[in-house]
Each structure stands twice: as C-alpha cells, then as structure tokens.
Motif scaffolding. Structure first.
Motif, PDB file in Angstrom:
ATOM      1  N   SER A   1     -23.680  23.651 -19.212  1.00 18.25           N
ATOM      2  CA  SER A   1     -24.386  23.846 -20.482  1.00 18.25           C
ATOM      3  C   SER A   1     -25.075  25.203 -20.518  1.00 18.25           C
ATOM      4  CB  SER A   1     -25.395  22.715 -20.687  1.00 18.25           C
ATOM      5  OG  SER A   1     -26.078  22.864 -21.911  1.00 18.25           O
ATOM      6  N   ARG A   2     -25.649  25.612 -19.396  1.00 23.06           N
ATOM      7  CA  ARG A   2     -26.288  26.931 -19.358  1.00 23.06           C
ATOM      8  C   ARG A   2     -25.267  28.043 -19.556  1.00 23.06           C
ATOM      9  NH1 ARG A   2     -29.811  24.574 -15.310  1.00 23.06           N
ATOM     10  NH2 ARG A   2     -28.369  25.201 -13.655  1.00 23.06           N
ATOM     11  N   ARG A   3     -24.001  27.773 -19.232  1.00 25.08           N
ATOM     12  CA  ARG A   3     -22.947  28.768 -19.412  1.00 25.08           C
ATOM     13  C   ARG A   3     -22.303  28.696 -20.799  1.00 25.08           C
ATOM     14  NH1 ARG A   3     -19.984  27.896 -13.502  1.00 25.08           N
ATOM     15  NH2 ARG A   3     -21.689  28.746 -12.240  1.00 25.08           N
ATOM     16  N   GLY A   4     -22.830  27.844 -21.672  1.00 22.76           N
ATOM     17  CA  GLY A   4     -22.347  27.805 -23.043  1.00 22.76           C
ATOM     18  C   GLY A   4     -21.342  26.724 -23.350  1.00 22.76           C
ATOM     19  N   ALA A   5     -21.126  25.756 -22.455  1.00 21.54           N
ATOM     20  CA  ALA A   5     -20.165  24.685 -22.712  1.00 21.54           C
ATOM     21  C   ALA A   5     -20.781  23.612 -23.598  1.00 21.54           C
ATOM     22  CB  ALA A   5     -19.694  24.072 -21.397  1.00 21.54           C
ATOM     23  N   THR A   6     -19.925  22.904 -24.317  1.00 21.17           N
ATOM     24  CA  THR A   6     -20.351  21.741 -25.094  1.00 21.17           C
ATOM     25  C   THR A   6     -20.306  20.513 -24.192  1.00 21.17           C
ATOM     26  OG1 THR A   6     -19.533  22.671 -27.160  1.00 21.17           O
ATOM     27  CG2 THR A   6     -19.822  20.280 -27.075  1.00 21.17           C
ATOM     28  N   ILE A   7     -21.383  19.749 -24.154  1.00 23.91           N
ATOM     29  CA  ILE A   7     -21.452  18.549 -23.319  1.00 23.91           C
ATOM     30  C   ILE A   7     -21.240  17.343 -24.219  1.00 23.91           C
ATOM     31  CG2 ILE A   7     -22.783  17.276 -21.625  1.00 23.91           C
ATOM     32  CD1 ILE A   7     -22.098  20.151 -20.821  1.00 23.91           C
ATOM     33  N   ALA A   8     -20.103  16.664 -24.041  1.00 23.30           N
ATOM     34  CA  ALA A   8     -19.812  15.436 -24.769  1.00 23.30           C
ATOM     35  C   ALA A   8     -20.274  14.262 -23.917  1.00 23.30           C
ATOM     36  CB  ALA A   8     -18.315  15.327 -25.066  1.00 23.30           C
ATOM     37  N   VAL A   9     -21.222  13.487 -24.417  1.00 26.56           N
ATOM     38  CA  VAL A   9     -21.851  12.422 -23.645  1.00 26.56           C
ATOM     39  C   VAL A   9     -21.431  11.076 -24.216  1.00 26.56           C
ATOM     40  CG1 VAL A   9     -24.015  11.487 -22.767  1.00 26.56           C
ATOM     41  CG2 VAL A   9     -23.813  13.946 -23.210  1.00 26.56           C
ATOM     42  N   VAL A  10     -20.828  10.249 -23.364  1.00 27.30           N
ATOM     43  CA  VAL A  10     -20.542   8.859 -23.716  1.00 27.30           C
ATOM     44  C   VAL A  10     -21.393   7.969 -22.812  1.00 27.30           C
ATOM     45  CG1 VAL A  10     -18.209   9.385 -24.489  1.00 27.30           C
ATOM     46  CG2 VAL A  10     -18.587   8.742 -22.113  1.00 27.30           C
ATOM     47  N   ASN A  11     -21.698   6.775 -23.319  1.00 28.53           N
ATOM     48  CA  ASN A  11     -22.609   5.870 -22.605  1.00 28.53           C
ATOM     49  C   ASN A  11     -23.928   6.577 -22.301  1.00 28.53           C
ATOM     50  OD1 ASN A  11     -20.798   3.574 -22.397  1.00 28.53           O
ATOM     51  ND2 ASN A  11     -19.647   4.770 -20.883  1.00 28.53           N
ATOM     52  N   ALA A  12     -24.457   7.242 -23.320  1.00 33.87           N
ATOM     53  CA  ALA A  12     -25.694   8.004 -23.118  1.00 33.87           C
ATOM     54  C   ALA A  12     -26.877   7.104 -22.785  1.00 33.87           C
ATOM     55  CB  ALA A  12     -26.000   8.826 -24.371  1.00 33.87           C
TER      56      ALA A  12
END
Length: 405
Positions: free
Chosen positions: A105-116
C-alpha cells in the motif's frame, strides 16, 4: 675367397594410413565412457539444482476452492475478475500478511480486502494510513467489517436480483457500470459527511459507497461480494463495476482476512521468493555429498565386543577415577543418591519424594534419629578420604537397618 652372402630381406613397408590415424583417433575422439566420466559431476550438480525446482512447481497448486479467492475458478471465486484486471495490464497477487499489504500500500498498490470483519481495528487503521486505495469486498449487515476504516456502517437491507439498481450518484466508476443486479447487503452513510453512496436500495442504504481515507487515498466499499464473483460477473454492469473499482492503480493485492498466514521469515516481504527453494537445493546437495563421502568408508560392519565387562569392574573403574581426581563431593553424591534410590524402592516411595518425607520414612523404618538420617543422606560432602569411607560404611549400615526392620 668366397664372397659372403647376405640374407635377403623384404623392404620395410611404410605404415598404413590406418596405423597413422589410430593414435590420433584415441587422442581427439575419446570413448563415450571417458567423456561421461569427465562430465558426470556437472550433470549431477545440474540435476540436483533442477530437481527441487521441478518438485516445487509440481507441488504448487494453481487453483483453489476458497471463497472469493483469485485462484478459484468456480462460482464463488473471483478468478474471472482477476483475469480481466490482468488483461488491462494490472498485476494481481495474493497477500500473505498484514505487513505485506502495508508495504504494498505504501508503494501505491490497491488493497482488495475480503472477510474484512476478521481483521482487527488496529490492522484496518494501519491499512487506512498506509497510503494506498482500499476496496472492501463484502460487508454483511451487523458485522464490524468497516470499523477502523470509515464511519459508514454495514446494513442488511437488500434488493432482489431481479431489481436493476441505478447509480444515482456522480461517481465515475458507478456511472460506467450503469446498473447492478440487486444487492444482498448495503451500507449506511449516517454520520459520515464525506462519504458518497451509489445504487440506493432504501432510505440511506447503498450497494456501493466511497469515502476518503486519512492518507488521502480512497476507500471503496462493495458490501455485497456477488458482483465480483465468477457466477455473477457477467450480469448487468458487474464486470465494469469490479474492474473500475479495483483498477485505479497498476497493482492489486488481494487480502483475505480469514486466510492470513502467521508472520514468519518465509512470508516476510523482505524475503526473496527463491530463498526457500535455494535452501532446499543446498540441503539436497549436502545430503548427496554426505552419502558419496560416506561410501568411501565402506559398509557399516557390526562387530561383537571382544570381552564382557562386569558391572563391578565399571564401578571400581569409576571409583578409581573419582579417587584420582580427588572428586569427593561427586563420589559422596553418587553414594547418597544410590542409597536414597534403593531405600525409596524398598519403602515404596515414588521418584521425586521430598526430602522431609524421605527422611521421616527412613527414620521410622530404621529406628534412627531423623537428624542423623538427614545428615547421612543430605549432609555436607566429606572433606577427606577417611570421611568419605566412613560415609560409605554408615550408608551401608542405614540400608541394613531398613532391610532388617
């Protein structure tokens, strides 16, 4: 005078071409066995290096049956949307830990979270502050999937699949999707003035919403995970909604809160992926070298002992060692522990009996004063050979008293 006759001889034949070429053939064209002997070590090393790689590739599973997993090709999986993103030039991979997701995330990626809802509020707060966009896929009503990320709350309000939901918002991603085929969950924006809701399913209930994160990135919430699954991706505008929501950056990291690995050195982001394979290769090579070197010593041959050593001889030898080393404390300790063990067996005392219980039991059985028994079994070590000999005699007498009682 007679002239000596010379013995006639055949003129020397010149060497044939075959005889001339034979040595050259032996030098320039060695036999196959010689060539194999020369190249055998290199072939073995290459085979040992290649074997673990083949085993690793063979044992690696390419698909799974995990719900909402990007390697699950079945209906509840999300492999189709992952392939659509890759077709658009976006790399998609799985995250093994929260720390890996934070680094990405710090490198600019999108974090897709399931079962958050399986993540702690602290973990979600750390992701919210990391700097990358977050997409929450699935937020059932009553769960705390959004706690730590936004003030929005998940609700259970739903719309049947036969209902086509319209965006009714200015969000570009939602307008590109044009419509959703119903929704089994929703979010409420009550208390969050910065959030934007789309695809309303009721009063303050939305099937899609966005909210700015503390880091300046964007949180996107799709409370019903159905639109991104393989079974429903082709309905209405689900594919456009999924690709637009997830495809804002060049890399998407899929984080499943229900299938996180325990953080170890092997799943750390700083550990190269080839390191475990290299270590396994080195272990295989070391084992082969050990076998090859061990064969030089020949087979293991069992051999009978040349003589039977009596127990009394070992006892005398140990005593002689104690005497040469002037180790009276250890000799006394051996005498006392042996006596205590035999007395405990005779009196039916279990191993590890406390000192006071041992002294009381021996004193009652022998009729000797408890203080004397305690001094004999647990007293200070002797200071000279005479005291050591006297201790041995007294311990023997103590045993005799107990056995004769």
């Amino acid at each position: 005078m007679s002239t000596p006759t010379s013995t006639s001889s055949q003129p020397a034949q010149p060497p044939s071409q075959t005889d001339v070429d034979a040595p050259a053939d032996q030098v320039t064209n060695p036999r196959w066995s010689q060539r194999w002997h020369r190249w055998r070590p290199i072939v073995i090393v290459l085979a040992l290096l290649l074997l673990p790689v083949l085993i690793t590739l063979w044992m690696t599973r390419t698909t799974s049956s995990t719900l909402l997993a990007i390697d699950n090709p079945k209906g509840p999986g999300t492999m189709a949307v992952a392939e659509l993103l890759r077709h658009e030039g976006i790399s998609v991979s799985k995250a093994g830990s929260i720390s890996e997701a934070r680094v990405a995330s710090r490198r600019g990626a999108t974090i897709a979270v399931v079962n958050a809802h399986r993540l702690s509020s602290e973990d979600k707060q750390a992701l919210a502050q990391a700097g990358g966009d977050i997409v929450i896929i699935g937020a059932r009503g009553g769960s705390d999937a959004l706690a730590g990320l936004t003030d929005m709350t998940s609700k259970g309000t739903a719309a049947p699949a036969s209902t086509t939901l319209a965006p009714q918002c200015a969000d570009a991603d939602a307008r590109a999707a044009q419509g959703l085929a119903g929704a089994h969950a929703s979010v409420s924006l009550q208390g969050d003035d910065d959030a934007v809701g789309c695809f309303p399913v009721g009063d303050d209930r939305y099937a899609y919403a966005t909210d700015p994160l503390p880091s300046g990135a964007t949180l996107r919430v799709l409370p019903d995970p159905g639109p991104v699954t393989n079974a429903h991706l082709a309905q209405e505008g689900h594919a456009a909604m999924a690709v637009r929501a997830l495809g804002h950056h060049d890399h998407v990291l899929w984080l499943d809160g229900q299938h996180l690995e325990n953080p170890t050195v092997w799943n750390s982001p700083s550990t190269p992926p080839w390191l475990p394979v290299l270590i396994f290769q080195l272990m295989v090579i070391a084992g082969v070298l050990a076998i090859v070197q061990g064969r030089r010593f020949g087979r293991i041959v069992s051999e009978d002992l040349p003589a039977v050593v009596r127990s009394t001889e070992t006892t005398l030898a140990r005593g002689s060692l104690y005497r040469q080393g002037s180790d009276r404390p250890r000799a006394a300790e051996a005498l006392r522990s042996g006596t205590a063990l035999r007395l405990g067996t005779t009196l039916g005392l279990p191993l590890g009996t406390p000192r006071r219980d041992m002294v009381d039991a021996v004193a009652r059985a022998s009729g000797i004063d408890p203080a004397t028994v305690d001094s004999l079994l647990y007293g200070p070590p002797p200071t000279n050979d005479r005291a050591l000999a006297a201790l041995a005699v007294q311990l023997d007498q103590l045993e005799s008293e107990v056995h004769s009682a």
